[in-house]
Design a protein around this motif. Structure first.
Motif, PDB file in Angstrom:
ATOM      1  N   ALA A   1       4.669  12.102  -2.055  1.00 41.14           N
ATOM      2  CA  ALA A   1       3.838  11.403  -1.067  1.00 41.14           C
ATOM      3  C   ALA A   1       4.706  10.484  -0.229  1.00 41.14           C
ATOM      4  N   PRO A   2       5.484  11.033   0.696  1.00 41.06           N
ATOM      5  CA  PRO A   2       6.416  10.204   1.464  1.00 41.06           C
ATOM      6  C   PRO A   2       5.762   9.317   2.512  1.00 41.06           C
ATOM      7  N   GLN A   3       4.548   9.652   2.947  1.00 37.84           N
ATOM      8  CA  GLN A   3       3.896   8.870   3.996  1.00 37.84           C
ATOM      9  C   GLN A   3       3.013   7.774   3.394  1.00 37.84           C
ATOM     10  N   LYS A   4       2.971   6.630   4.077  1.00 36.59           N
ATOM     11  CA  LYS A   4       2.199   5.492   3.559  1.00 36.59           C
ATOM     12  C   LYS A   4       0.744   5.864   3.316  1.00 36.59           C
ATOM     13  N   GLU A   5       0.116   6.567   4.252  1.00 38.75           N
ATOM     14  CA  GLU A   5      -1.297   6.905   4.112  1.00 38.75           C
ATOM     15  C   GLU A   5      -1.529   7.774   2.879  1.00 38.75           C
ATOM     16  N   GLN A   6      -0.565   8.630   2.554  1.00 36.54           N
ATOM     17  CA  GLN A   6      -0.675   9.469   1.362  1.00 36.54           C
ATOM     18  C   GLN A   6      -0.570   8.631   0.092  1.00 36.54           C
ATOM     19  N   GLN A   7       0.353   7.676   0.093  1.00 36.85           N
ATOM     20  CA  GLN A   7       0.518   6.789  -1.057  1.00 36.85           C
ATOM     21  C   GLN A   7      -0.759   5.990  -1.296  1.00 36.85           C
TER      22      GLN A   7
END
Length: 256
Positions: free
Chosen positions: A205-211
């Motif tokens: 989950a490299p993207q903030k929204e995914q995290q």
């Protein structure tokens, strides 16, 4: 921590079996690794030297030793494993693992065509020597794997000896678990979780929204991977409800 705040989620402590953060090193210099360890060693559990960057990395042994001396295991990206396998150099790959004293490896088939039975054979063999993480999912955005297949492959790889299975997303977070826009394939994740224990999965989950999405779904101690080095402390604040995106998530009934 530097001061006391109430209503902060309890994080698991290192060495962790859950709540893991895997960081992707895409070519940090020795100086950058030293600085990264100084600032972040409490928060990082595993470092992956992304895809096949280790082939080109200067002072590779020194870099690996720096991480290991700080108590941070290092492994080489799954694409490197595939690069050796496709060239019929699997034994050479094992020699590289031994040469650099690596205790973790990643087995994947995101870029090559490999029967799942053969992939599990590699997992079984390597798991007798080192700790194996295996990656499920394709790097080809046009290849959509149905949920039942993700579940079947994850379970077979765990049965073969994988310590954790990794949900593929690439470093950009736009394939596998995610649509090309970066949006989570929510139905896929939820269906996987009906069969595979969450503590056995590392979600790339490299993207903030995914995290944020995964922390809201599974809590502060969800296993997350492919985190950029400069995003490690920001991620930890997301886990603890100390960033706007999750600020209210762990407060319960606490009101002003």
């Amino acid at each position: 921590m530097n001061y006391v705040l109430n209503n902060i989620p309890v994080r698991t402590e290192k060495p962790r079996a859950s709540g893991l953060t895997m960081v992707m090193d895409k070519g940090l210099s020795i100086r950058e690794v030293e600085d990264f360890i100084s600032a972040n060693s409490d928060f990082v559990d595993i470092v992956k030297l992304g895809w096949a960057t280790s082939y080109l990395t200067k002072n590779l042994a020194q870099k690996i030793n720096l991480y290991q001396d700080a108590g941070i295991p290092v492994y080489l990206g799954g694409t490197l494993f595939e690069a050796f396998v496709i060239r019929d150099q699997f034994d050479d790959y094992r020699k590289v693992v031994q040469e650099f004293n690596l205790s973790f490896v990643e087995v994947s088939d995101g870029s090559i065509t490999l029967s799942h039975e053969k992939k599990c054979d590699y997992i079984k063999l390597l798991s007798k020597e080192v700790t194996v993480l295996s990656e499920v999912g394709s790097k080809d955005a046009a290849k959509i794997i149905p949920p039942y297949k993700w579940i079947e492959q994850m379970q077979k790889e765990l049965d073969a000896g994988s310590w954790k299975v990794i949900g593929e997303a690439r470093e950009g977070g736009n394939v596998g678990l995610f649509r090309d826009s970066g949006e989570v394939r929510q139905g896929l994740v939820e269906e996987i979780l009906t069969k595979i224990p969450e503590e056995k999965i590392i979600w790339e989950a490299p993207q903030k929204e995914q995290q944020v999405w995964f922390v809201k779904l599974l809590g502060a101690n969800v296993n997350l991977g492919n985190i950029a080095p400069n995003e490690l402390i920001p991620l930890e604040t997301i886990r603890l409800g100390l960033r706007g995106d999750t600020f209210d998530h762990f407060l319960g009934d606490l009101k002003l």
